[in-house]
Scaffold this active site. Structure first.
Site, PDB file in Angstrom:
ATOM      1  N   LYS A 135      64.880 -45.652  48.975  1.00 33.88           N
ATOM      2  CA  LYS A 135      65.671 -45.103  47.864  1.00 33.88           C
ATOM      3  C   LYS A 135      64.924 -45.254  46.540  1.00 33.88           C
ATOM      4  CE  LYS A 135      69.533 -44.052  45.460  1.00 33.88           C
ATOM      5  NZ  LYS A 135      70.736 -44.868  45.456  1.00 33.88           N
ATOM      6  N   LYS A 143      68.027 -46.757  34.794  1.00 34.52           N
ATOM      7  CA  LYS A 143      68.219 -48.011  35.526  1.00 34.52           C
ATOM      8  C   LYS A 143      67.411 -48.015  36.830  1.00 34.52           C
ATOM      9  CE  LYS A 143      72.140 -50.894  36.844  1.00 34.52           C
ATOM     10  NZ  LYS A 143      73.580 -50.814  37.194  1.00 34.52           N
TER      11      LYS A 143
END
EC number: 1.1.1.31
Lengths: 281, 281, 281, 281
Positions: B152, B227
């Site tokens: 991811k 983020k």
């Protein structure tokens, strides 16, 4: 024409154009030229661009004007130059289209190149399209003169960024424990998918028949990529466009291209550059 | 679960799982939870993750352990944490898989998400696969615990780079005179092609049904991208990987996400950020 | 001459040169020119660079050849051009020195500028040195023609990097709880010390009499810094030098310079650009 | 204590503190410890930090709590940790100051270090100040606990940027034909002046007694700089500060530090890294 791209392009062109016109060729590399003429009996050799021009109805103009041995040898292939050359050509009763290609040596051999064509009118585009189709799959009208170059620059800039990004992502994932082929498969079915990951993956062991599978021999040289990135950054400055990633990628390709052992490698060797060093930690 | 992703995922899951098991749900957002339970009569509400755990055979574990109201609320979703949580779970006689998703809200609604699954054994993967298939199209085994997170992170890092690269290339080309749709088509058939250019193009007027077509509302927030890029850079530091482009892209998303008017926009609004300013010159 | 730099330089020059020679001036800004002649009775106005050249023994050559209304108006002030102009000048029996300055408007007024002089021989340097000393404090021989420009480019490139670095460091420290003046004092007595931190600090409240103390009015414009950084990056490309930080800083100044409200600000406003946005989080 | 910094600091401290108190020392490096004790008859060896603590009124606390063999061995030296340790210490009836240094090995030997001190009150600062003055020249009160670390991080971040910027500027200028010493002199009297150019110039031949004069042996290691830059980038993320140059410089030091032959060099060897490669073009 450059050997790596030009030779297969010329072969495709002369084979498919057999029944139409006589075919005159020229090249600054004389041995390549001889080889080509002896192998392709429809082609006649011409020694100078000028002689070529006087006998031809249609010329693969970019190289004649702007190529290594062309009329404007050494001029950088930027959008502004294309516009200026087009105006010169017009003043002499000629037309000019700018038609840079994308697709690499593999595309040149397979006749699947993308041509990005800029011309004053769409009629001029239609005039040259059949010939470009003999060498490529996608022949795209990009608008007025210079736009072929714009499209090429924008594409190669994005390519340079994607390749470095793919290299960073593959390097990171592999160092964190992923199997390279599996990681590439995931990227290729996810939002990270790009040409650099699914068609030209820079990590050895992922794809066959790419430079990464043969120690980065052949392909598109890292110094050429550095040069194209430099053109893009320059065009960005002139048009007041911010291109932060491109500017950084440019410097990275500069550094890779000046590192011993990388000067003549394909641009995807940036993966090896990142990983070689990292391994030694 | 987050409303934007979790709600359509839960709807898909409960619809397709109708004939199998009772379905317990929980969410830190109580009104969403009420709405979901009232609309889906197979689902029962549970107020705490702990109660949930005691009654369930299979839990969508990531959120329960690591979500905003989960057992380990606030813990960053990095590969190391996944490994640690998996060990905790094992010590208590449970198993854990880490299964982050890619594909965005559109993929969540259409049930076409990609799940990247890390688990101690492939048997554990096969156990959860049928349930994940109710919510996604590609359910990929990534190897041991933590590797789902690795995949991811690597994917989103490349996504963040590609999107900024696509924005720079589209902005440059358009400012040099190209029509946006035409430029996108060229990139999409050339070596600059990527998910950000062909599926989620950041330039208004190129694609319908993407955030760029609705002033960058919805989608994947720029601060979330900032983020994720931060997580990637941190993971890179810990593994001694050089990620120059990612580090720069991270800072750019930081800056965009803290610019007035951009805080709640989709991450592809970086195109607008580049171009808005540039236009004012 | 540019008003901001040139006027105080010319005032210093004519005041100190009173007893020596007649003083001819020219400027593309006619009202400035009138003002100067009326205020300085040793100066005579000249309407064209050519007329100026025919009557003068020594000319502040940079502007006459390369300035906004000069013989080579519009030519970029890079090292290559300086060399070429010097050769032209020599062919006509003249000599040329290139003498770019550093020190800003404050230095121009105080007569404390640094002149970086490139000339074919050191004798030529000694010929112009007394006149430059009327306007500056450090008159430095940089070697052959063009080297004045090289020194200027290298200095301004480092300045642009240091200022952005100082802004990042001040912004970070202040946001982590440091008092700005105290932080600046620490940097200035430590290894982070630089001209941007101790003489031209970009954080309001640290120094009086700097642009940061007056909302970044006056000083050296951010778009001029963007331009100088662009020259540096271009010179780096031509000499195969890697300048990663300079390339990034260049893009940041580009972006700041195209942000509403910053176009006419001093380049130290990059601090405000970083911090303004951040505050809104 | 680290040998390179700590040994000369301890020598200065014990020499100047002769008439005051008994002096207990400890170090994870046992041979260094023996050497120190045998050479400094006021010092007594202590084997554990705990024993040390029980016998001492004042401890050079940073190392005991946070050093390589300290109570909190392995904890990163960031501002948050300093605050937390200070609270722990307070709960046990002790006080803590954080007092990171700047100035390098040369400063440690000469007793000219800068100490950046964070403490709950200024009284605590005044308590330790006399002892720190035995080792340093500038003892600066930075505010509450943690602020010493903030100042150190901000300073080293700016240092890392300035050094890379100086290296790029020196490399560019030299490749464009400037003599290194002359170029450095110009920078040092102009707005590009910084500690990295005037005190620790990275280009061989400019200054004696700096790492560049001895093939970058000694000094502050490039991997330590990479680590400090990483701490700065992390602190920036946590405080939502944009630090684009720092992020790039961090990656460059990462890459240099993982390149064969550079791992143990001083951080100013980034000049050699840039220039070595470039020369081979």
């Amino acid at each position: 024409m450059y050997w790596q791209m030009g030779y297969p392009m010329a072969v495709n062109l002369t084979n498919k154009a057999k029944n139409s016109n006589a075919f005159f060729v020229n090249d600054f590399n004389n041995s390549t030229l001889q080889k080509f003429v002896s192998e392709n009996n429809h082609a006649s050799k011409q020694l100078t661009p000028k002689a070529l021009a006087s006998q031809s109805k249609l010329i693969h103009v970019r190289e004649v004007y702007l190529g290594a041995n062309g009329i404007l040898n050494g001029v950088s292939k930027d959008p502004k130059t294309s516009k200026e050359v087009a105006e010169c050509a017009k003043a002499q009763g000629c037309i000019m289209v700018d038609a840079p290609v994308s697709g690499g040596t593999l595309g040149a051999e397979a006749g699947t190149l993308t041509f990005m064509v800029g011309s004053e009118t769409i009629d001029y585009f239609n005039l040259v399209k059949p010939y470009l189709q003999m060498m490529g799959k996608n022949i795209v009208y990009c608008g007025t003169n210079g736009n072929g170059q714009v499209a090429k620059i924008a594409n190669n800039m994005l390519l340079g960024i994607s390749m470095l990004g793919t290299s960073e992502a593959m390097n990171l994932g592999v160092r964190l424990g992923m199997e390279p082929k599996l990681l590439a498969n995931i990227l290729n079915t996810s939002s990270g998918r790009c040409w650099s990951s699914d068609t030209y993956n820079p990590c050895p062991g992922v794809l066959p028949n790419v430079p990464a599978a043969r120690d980065y021999e052949g392909g598109f040289g890292v110094t050429l990529m550095a040069k194209d990135m430099g053109l893009a950054v320059q065009a960005a400055n002139e048009s007041k466009s911010t291109v932060t990633l491109a500017a950084v990628a440019h410097q990275v390709y500069n550094q890779v291209g000046s590192t011993e052992g990388f000067q003549k490698k394909d641009f995807s060797s940036v993966f090896k550059w990142l990983n070689d060093n990292a391994k030694k930690f």
